[in-house]
Design an enzyme around this catalytic site. Sequence first.
Site, PDB file in Angstrom:
ATOM      1  N   HIS A   1      -3.010  -5.222   0.854  1.00  0.00           N
ATOM      2  CA  HIS A   1      -2.390  -5.588   2.130  1.00  0.00           C
ATOM      3  C   HIS A   1      -2.440  -7.099   2.351  1.00  0.00           C
ATOM      4  O   HIS A   1      -3.272  -7.583   3.131  1.00  0.00           O
ATOM      5  CB  HIS A   1      -3.106  -4.898   3.288  1.00  0.00           C
ATOM      6  CG  HIS A   1      -2.786  -3.463   3.474  1.00  0.00           C
ATOM      7  ND1 HIS A   1      -1.642  -3.025   4.117  1.00  0.00           N
ATOM      8  CD2 HIS A   1      -3.466  -2.348   3.111  1.00  0.00           C
ATOM      9  CE1 HIS A   1      -1.635  -1.699   4.147  1.00  0.00           C
ATOM     10  NE2 HIS A   1      -2.724  -1.267   3.544  1.00  0.00           N
TER      11      HIS A   1
ATOM     12  N   CYS B   1       0.827  -1.214   0.000  1.00  0.00           N
ATOM     13  CA  CYS B   1       0.000   0.000   0.000  1.00  0.00           C
ATOM     14  C   CYS B   1       0.860   1.262   0.000  1.00  0.00           C
ATOM     15  O   CYS B   1       1.426   1.626  -1.026  1.00  0.00           O
ATOM     16  CB  CYS B   1      -0.967  -0.034   1.187  1.00  0.00           C
ATOM     17  SG  CYS B   1      -2.328   1.152   1.069  1.00  0.00           S
TER      18      CYS B   1
ATOM     19  N   GLU C   1      -0.625  -8.758   4.157  1.00  0.00           N
ATOM     20  CA  GLU C   1      -0.254  -9.008   5.560  1.00  0.00           C
ATOM     21  C   GLU C   1      -1.423  -8.886   6.526  1.00  0.00           C
ATOM     22  O   GLU C   1      -1.335  -9.335   7.681  1.00  0.00           O
ATOM     23  CB  GLU C   1       0.874  -8.059   5.991  1.00  0.00           C
ATOM     24  CG  GLU C   1       0.458  -6.624   6.304  1.00  0.00           C
ATOM     25  CD  GLU C   1       0.329  -5.726   5.086  1.00  0.00           C
ATOM     26  OE1 GLU C   1       0.233  -4.503   5.277  1.00  0.00           O
ATOM     27  OE2 GLU C   1       0.329  -6.249   3.951  1.00  0.00           O
TER      28      GLU C   1
END
Length: 285
Positions: free
Chosen positions: A197, A103, A199
Amino acid sequence: MRFLVVEGNTREARQRHRDDYGMTPSESYGDVLRALEPGAITDIAFPADEGANLPDGSGLESYDAVVLTGSALNAYNVEPAVTRQVELARAAYASGTPMFGSCWGIQMGALAAGGDVRRNPAGSEIGFARRIVPTEAGRTHPLLAGRPASWDAPAVHLDAVTTPPGDVSVLAFNAMTPMQAAEIRHDGGTFWGVQYHPEFSLRELAVILCRYGRHLVAEGFCRGEGDHGRYVDELMALHDEPSRQDLAWRHGLDAEVLDPTKRLTEIRNFLDMRVRPTLSARGRA
């Protein structure tokens, strides 16, 4: 392995995340990296903070990889909290240390290499980036190895790379964002990154979306506070019970998001196909 996680947020923003989630974004990202590489050391840098002790070129070379988190900042606001991060990304390029970013991370990678970031002309992409597809280059690029012909991913961004840097391979896009994944080459270094994202667990995403209630209502994503609250609660429930077919169906989510092994594809590929192969060449084996 030794990783440097570059926290994109100011002290106030990361403390708010810790209050809500129990960890700062960089601490959470560090947990993800250690889960993929048990025994790894993850140091954290805070370039948004005035007076932060940031690594120089030789310090950056001592790491096996530099990983850039997301941020609540806007890259086009020319302020020290932003410009210090751009300079650190430039130094990481020059050091030759493999870089990855999510991002805000891909926005810093682009800015440092001569690109530009502005408010996304297509609007906010919040919750999930839908129907991401690889470009011709992306179909054979190791960053996206294992991804299907189209996939969704957690996403929270108002801005996007609007002018790619000169030496870039755009690897994926969707209807909302023309550069969802990319490889950027600059000053002897290489950056791999995504606008989404991978993660984020559903729990971390829900915690962030809880703070975006007014924005989601104002832009028509939710019809009111109650609708917003139900959406966040259902993401939390799906995090706790990924087998809830009713919630997965209602939110249009499949294993690419619900299965952590698949959700973390790009980060794992970065470690396996970019970081490990360079260890010997960089004298880090």
